[in-house]
Every structure is written in C-alpha cells, then in structure tokens.
Design a protein around this motif. Structure first.
Motif, PDB file in Angstrom:
ATOM      1  N   VAL A 289     -11.417  49.723 -15.535  1.00  0.00           N
ATOM      2  CA  VAL A 289     -11.598  48.612 -16.460  1.00  0.00           C
ATOM      3  C   VAL A 289     -12.291  47.539 -15.635  1.00  0.00           C
ATOM      4  O   VAL A 289     -11.660  46.857 -14.833  1.00  0.00           O
ATOM      5  CB  VAL A 289     -10.251  48.120 -17.028  1.00  0.00           C
ATOM      6  CG1 VAL A 289     -10.452  46.927 -17.937  1.00  0.00           C
ATOM      7  CG2 VAL A 289      -9.533  49.254 -17.764  1.00  0.00           C
ATOM      8  N   GLY A 290     -13.607  47.468 -15.783  1.00  0.00           N
ATOM      9  CA  GLY A 290     -14.384  46.569 -14.946  1.00  0.00           C
ATOM     10  C   GLY A 290     -14.841  45.315 -15.664  1.00  0.00           C
ATOM     11  O   GLY A 290     -14.575  45.119 -16.849  1.00  0.00           O
ATOM     12  N   ALA A 291     -15.555  44.479 -14.938  1.00  0.00           N
ATOM     13  CA  ALA A 291     -16.028  43.204 -15.463  1.00  0.00           C
ATOM     14  C   ALA A 291     -17.054  43.377 -16.582  1.00  0.00           C
ATOM     15  O   ALA A 291     -17.180  42.503 -17.435  1.00  0.00           O
ATOM     16  CB  ALA A 291     -16.628  42.377 -14.335  1.00  0.00           C
ATOM     17  N   ASP A 292     -17.769  44.502 -16.586  1.00  0.00           N
ATOM     18  CA  ASP A 292     -18.819  44.693 -17.582  1.00  0.00           C
ATOM     19  C   ASP A 292     -18.575  45.858 -18.539  1.00  0.00           C
ATOM     20  O   ASP A 292     -19.176  45.902 -19.609  1.00  0.00           O
ATOM     21  CB  ASP A 292     -20.162  44.911 -16.884  1.00  0.00           C
ATOM     22  CG  ASP A 292     -20.558  43.712 -16.049  1.00  0.00           C
ATOM     23  OD1 ASP A 292     -20.495  42.588 -16.570  1.00  0.00           O
ATOM     24  OD2 ASP A 292     -20.909  43.900 -14.868  1.00  0.00           O
ATOM     25  N   ALA A 293     -17.742  46.791 -18.146  1.00  0.00           N
ATOM     26  CA  ALA A 293     -17.524  47.972 -18.978  1.00  0.00           C
ATOM     27  C   ALA A 293     -16.185  48.622 -18.649  1.00  0.00           C
ATOM     28  O   ALA A 293     -15.596  48.389 -17.599  1.00  0.00           O
ATOM     29  CB  ALA A 293     -18.649  48.987 -18.764  1.00  0.00           C
ATOM     30  N   VAL A 294     -15.748  49.464 -19.581  1.00  0.00           N
ATOM     31  CA  VAL A 294     -14.606  50.344 -19.382  1.00  0.00           C
ATOM     32  C   VAL A 294     -15.190  51.736 -19.220  1.00  0.00           C
ATOM     33  O   VAL A 294     -16.077  52.124 -19.993  1.00  0.00           O
ATOM     34  CB  VAL A 294     -13.654  50.294 -20.599  1.00  0.00           C
ATOM     35  CG1 VAL A 294     -12.517  51.271 -20.450  1.00  0.00           C
ATOM     36  CG2 VAL A 294     -13.140  48.876 -20.819  1.00  0.00           C
ATOM     37  N   THR A 295     -14.748  52.471 -18.215  1.00  0.00           N
ATOM     38  CA  THR A 295     -15.351  53.780 -17.974  1.00  0.00           C
ATOM     39  C   THR A 295     -14.336  54.911 -18.109  1.00  0.00           C
ATOM     40  O   THR A 295     -13.142  54.731 -17.853  1.00  0.00           O
ATOM     41  CB  THR A 295     -16.009  53.854 -16.577  1.00  0.00           C
ATOM     42  OG1 THR A 295     -15.027  53.576 -15.576  1.00  0.00           O
ATOM     43  CG2 THR A 295     -17.157  52.869 -16.465  1.00  0.00           C
ATOM     44  N   VAL A 296     -14.866  56.059 -18.529  1.00  0.00           N
ATOM     45  CA  VAL A 296     -14.091  57.303 -18.618  1.00  0.00           C
ATOM     46  C   VAL A 296     -14.923  58.412 -17.996  1.00  0.00           C
ATOM     47  O   VAL A 296     -16.137  58.318 -17.928  1.00  0.00           O
ATOM     48  CB  VAL A 296     -13.731  57.665 -20.081  1.00  0.00           C
ATOM     49  CG1 VAL A 296     -12.729  56.687 -20.661  1.00  0.00           C
ATOM     50  CG2 VAL A 296     -14.968  57.764 -20.971  1.00  0.00           C
ATOM     51  N   GLY A 297     -14.249  59.462 -17.564  1.00  0.00           N
ATOM     52  CA  GLY A 297     -14.924  60.576 -16.915  1.00  0.00           C
ATOM     53  C   GLY A 297     -15.432  61.636 -17.864  1.00  0.00           C
ATOM     54  O   GLY A 297     -15.821  62.718 -17.435  1.00  0.00           O
ATOM     55  N   GLY A 298     -15.466  61.357 -19.144  1.00  0.00           N
ATOM     56  CA  GLY A 298     -15.966  62.311 -20.144  1.00  0.00           C
ATOM     57  C   GLY A 298     -15.469  61.921 -21.521  1.00  0.00           C
ATOM     58  O   GLY A 298     -14.402  61.334 -21.654  1.00  0.00           O
ATOM     59  N   VAL A 299     -16.229  62.293 -22.541  1.00  0.00           N
ATOM     60  CA  VAL A 299     -15.860  61.902 -23.906  1.00  0.00           C
ATOM     61  C   VAL A 299     -14.655  62.663 -24.443  1.00  0.00           C
ATOM     62  O   VAL A 299     -14.089  62.273 -25.465  1.00  0.00           O
ATOM     63  CB  VAL A 299     -17.052  62.047 -24.879  1.00  0.00           C
ATOM     64  CG1 VAL A 299     -18.150  61.075 -24.536  1.00  0.00           C
ATOM     65  CG2 VAL A 299     -17.544  63.467 -24.939  1.00  0.00           C
ATOM     66  N   SER A 300     -14.229  63.696 -23.773  1.00  0.00           N
ATOM     67  CA  SER A 300     -13.082  64.462 -24.266  1.00  0.00           C
ATOM     68  C   SER A 300     -11.794  63.652 -24.280  1.00  0.00           C
ATOM     69  O   SER A 300     -10.846  64.014 -24.979  1.00  0.00           O
ATOM     70  CB  SER A 300     -12.892  65.736 -23.435  1.00  0.00           C
ATOM     71  OG  SER A 300     -12.575  65.399 -22.091  1.00  0.00           O
ATOM     72  N   VAL A 301     -11.742  62.544 -23.534  1.00  0.00           N
ATOM     73  CA  VAL A 301     -10.528  61.706 -23.528  1.00  0.00           C
ATOM     74  C   VAL A 301     -10.510  60.704 -24.674  1.00  0.00           C
ATOM     75  O   VAL A 301      -9.492  60.046 -24.905  1.00  0.00           O
ATOM     76  CB  VAL A 301     -10.347  60.974 -22.178  1.00  0.00           C
ATOM     77  CG1 VAL A 301     -10.187  61.975 -21.045  1.00  0.00           C
ATOM     78  CG2 VAL A 301     -11.467  59.998 -21.907  1.00  0.00           C
TER      79      VAL A 301
END
Length: 147
Positions: A57-69
C-alpha cells in the motif's frame, strides 16, 4: 495512513503493470480491529482484495502480485460489507453512553491494516480515538471503550 488519502488510488498488478481497479472502500473487522480487505471499483475481476493478498500500500498505488487475488467477497467479507459493518459517518458512542460524534475517517497501518485511530467529529473539532478502544460496530453506531 488515512483512508481518505487511500480512496481512489489505483490497484496495480505488478506482474503486468496494468491498473485493474481503484480503491472504493474498506472492510473493517471489529473483532481484530483491522482492515481485512479493500474494496475496488472499475475492475473486471471482482470487488475485493484481502489485506493479506496486497503486495504493498504505497503513496501512489496499491499493488498485487496478480489479478487472481481480486475476488468477489466470501460470506465473512460480505457480512462486513453490509451497512452494519461500515463505520464512516456513523455515530460513535462510548460504552458509558457518551456520544462522541461521527466517524469522519480512519487511520490505518499501511503494513498490517491495523486500525490505529478513528477520526471523529466536525472539521474544526476533530478528535482521534485509539483503534484499540473499538468494541463493536452496529447498524446505528460504533461503540468504543470509555477512556
């Protein structure tokens, strides 16, 4: 990190660098006093991501390691997503019966999702209530332990 700062951030899949949604809400579990999932809009894959499935959960975006989550909520998460589970704009009552105002925002730990504080009251008279004081969330109010 304030939820109001997080709302609208892009959800980015780090494996493809694609934007797959935007933060639109959160699911707070009163029992653990933590945000257990984020809700997203404008996604083709589902509407929630469990906090444990977030890469960052960063200052500019939220990231995931793949769309399956990015999934549709299971029964537990669906219960937290109901009107009874939401906290924003609800009255805050102490267990001693004192009306403390309404929830304006929440402050959460971007690493763990832990509820750090409830931000309560009107703009000129906001107070912070420690997340550790949260006792429960109902259809009418959020209940916190008296100081």
């Amino acid at each position: 990190m304030l939820y109001s700062d997080l709302k609208g951030r892009k959800l980015v899949d780090t494996t493809s660098a694609d934007t797959v949604g935007k933060v639109d809400g959160f699911l707070l579990d009163p029992a653990t006093r933590s945000v257990v999932a984020l809700e997203f809009k404008k996604t083709d894959h589902g509407s929630v991501v469990a906090w444990s499935d977030l890469t960052a959960v960063g200052a500019d975006a939220v990231t995931v390691g793949g769309v399956s989550v990015v999934v549709e909520p299971d029964d537990r998460l669906a219960d937290l997503a109901t009107k009874d589970g939401t906290v924003l704009k609800k009255r805050v009552l102490s267990d001693a019966g004192e009306d403390l105002g309404s929830v304006h925002d929440i402050d959460l730990d971007p690493e763990s999702g832990a509820l750090l504080q409830l931000i309560v009251g009107e703009k000129k008279h906001r107070v912070s209530i420690a997340g550790s004081r949260l006792l429960g969330v109902g259809s009418y109010a959020v209940v916190v332990a008296h100081e």
